[in-house]
Motif scaffolding. Sequence first.
Motif, PDB file in Angstrom:
ATOM      1  N   THR A   1       1.922  -6.020   0.948  1.00 44.51           N
ATOM      2  CA  THR A   1       2.130  -4.736   0.282  1.00 44.51           C
ATOM      3  C   THR A   1       1.125  -3.744   0.852  1.00 44.51           C
ATOM      4  OG1 THR A   1       2.876  -5.803  -1.755  1.00 44.51           O
ATOM      5  CG2 THR A   1       2.149  -3.505  -1.923  1.00 44.51           C
TER       6      THR A   1
ATOM      7  N   LYS B   1      -1.936   6.639  -3.622  1.00 43.47           N
ATOM      8  CA  LYS B   1      -0.611   6.248  -4.129  1.00 43.47           C
ATOM      9  C   LYS B   1       0.330   7.450  -4.274  1.00 43.47           C
ATOM     10  CE  LYS B   1      -2.020   1.910  -6.163  1.00 43.47           C
ATOM     11  NZ  LYS B   1      -3.468   1.923  -6.088  1.00 43.47           N
TER      12      LYS B   1
ATOM     13  N   ASN C   1       5.687   5.139  -2.783  1.00 40.34           N
ATOM     14  CA  ASN C   1       4.262   5.141  -2.462  1.00 40.34           C
ATOM     15  C   ASN C   1       3.728   3.798  -1.962  1.00 40.34           C
ATOM     16  OD1 ASN C   1       4.221   3.639  -4.796  1.00 40.34           O
ATOM     17  ND2 ASN C   1       3.181   5.189  -6.027  1.00 40.34           N
ATOM     18  N   HIS C   2       4.615   2.892  -1.609  1.00 41.93           N
ATOM     19  CA  HIS C   2       4.182   1.611  -1.048  1.00 41.93           C
ATOM     20  C   HIS C   2       5.330   0.935  -0.304  1.00 41.93           C
ATOM     21  CE1 HIS C   2       5.932   0.386  -4.934  1.00 41.93           C
ATOM     22  NE2 HIS C   2       6.087  -0.820  -4.420  1.00 41.93           N
TER      23      HIS C   2
ATOM     24  N   TYR D   1       3.123   0.466  -9.503  1.00 41.66           N
ATOM     25  CA  TYR D   1       2.789   1.584  -8.617  1.00 41.66           C
ATOM     26  C   TYR D   1       3.490   2.881  -9.038  1.00 41.66           C
ATOM     27  CZ  TYR D   1       1.041  -2.140  -5.624  1.00 41.66           C
ATOM     28  OH  TYR D   1       0.369  -3.213  -5.132  1.00 41.66           O
TER      29      TYR D   1
ATOM     30  N   CYS E   1      -0.042   0.347   0.519  1.00 39.56           N
ATOM     31  CA  CYS E   1       0.080   1.545  -0.324  1.00 39.56           C
ATOM     32  C   CYS E   1      -0.307   2.804   0.445  1.00 39.56           C
ATOM     33  CB  CYS E   1      -0.821   1.434  -1.550  1.00 39.56           C
ATOM     34  SG  CYS E   1      -0.327   0.131  -2.691  1.00 39.56           S
ATOM     35  N   THR E   2       0.276   3.917   0.035  1.00 35.86           N
ATOM     36  CA  THR E   2      -0.111   5.206   0.597  1.00 35.86           C
ATOM     37  C   THR E   2      -1.433   5.648  -0.029  1.00 35.86           C
ATOM     38  OG1 THR E   2       1.130   6.411  -1.080  1.00 35.86           O
ATOM     39  CG2 THR E   2       2.273   5.941   0.997  1.00 35.86           C
TER      40      THR E   2
ATOM     41  N   TRP F   1      -2.510   6.255   4.625  1.00 35.76           N
ATOM     42  CA  TRP F   1      -2.613   4.919   4.056  1.00 35.76           C
ATOM     43  C   TRP F   1      -3.863   4.711   3.225  1.00 35.76           C
ATOM     44  CZ3 TRP F   1       1.941   3.192   4.392  1.00 35.76           C
ATOM     45  CH2 TRP F   1       2.720   3.419   5.515  1.00 35.76           C
TER      46      TRP F   1
END
Length: 162
Positions: free
Chosen positions: A26, A32, A80-81, A159, A28-29, A125
């Motif tokens: 996983t 998030k 967002n992920h 998320y 994530c940005t 990221w």
Amino acid sequence: MEDLPMRKRMRLESHDYSSAGYYFVTICTKDKGDILGTIVGANCVRPDLSKYGELVEKEISTLSATYDFVRVNKYVIMPNHIHMIIVLDDCHGNSAGRTQFAPTISRVIKQFKGAITKQIGQSMWQRSFHDHIIRSNADYQRIWQYIDENPERWTEDCYYSK
């Protein structure tokens, strides 16, 4: 000088992350942020991707071309992920006869994030990523189903940020 808190180790110390296997990853940005796309409707099968989400999808498809022994079996790009099942094949059976170092999951993700960062001119990221070593067929099936159903359960996702 004040002692700084130790950052928690994210990887399993006893595992060789360049060994052949299946990994649930996983990413994530940053913060998030919902920059990869949107979920459209309650029965969404696939998110509506933004230009960043489309770029991510393109890079996922090129991972196996970048590394001969890497495959992405399943993935979903959420707002967002990203969730992926990444397979590292045994690189010692290289029939082409050329030597290649065995990539680790960390190396693959670093290259993946870096390629996207280079194309957009800045990082989008969050630091690091989460991984889970898939150890059984039942574990693989459970994760496959989780990835498959993730868009439908977006508002229940940890998320989710609305």
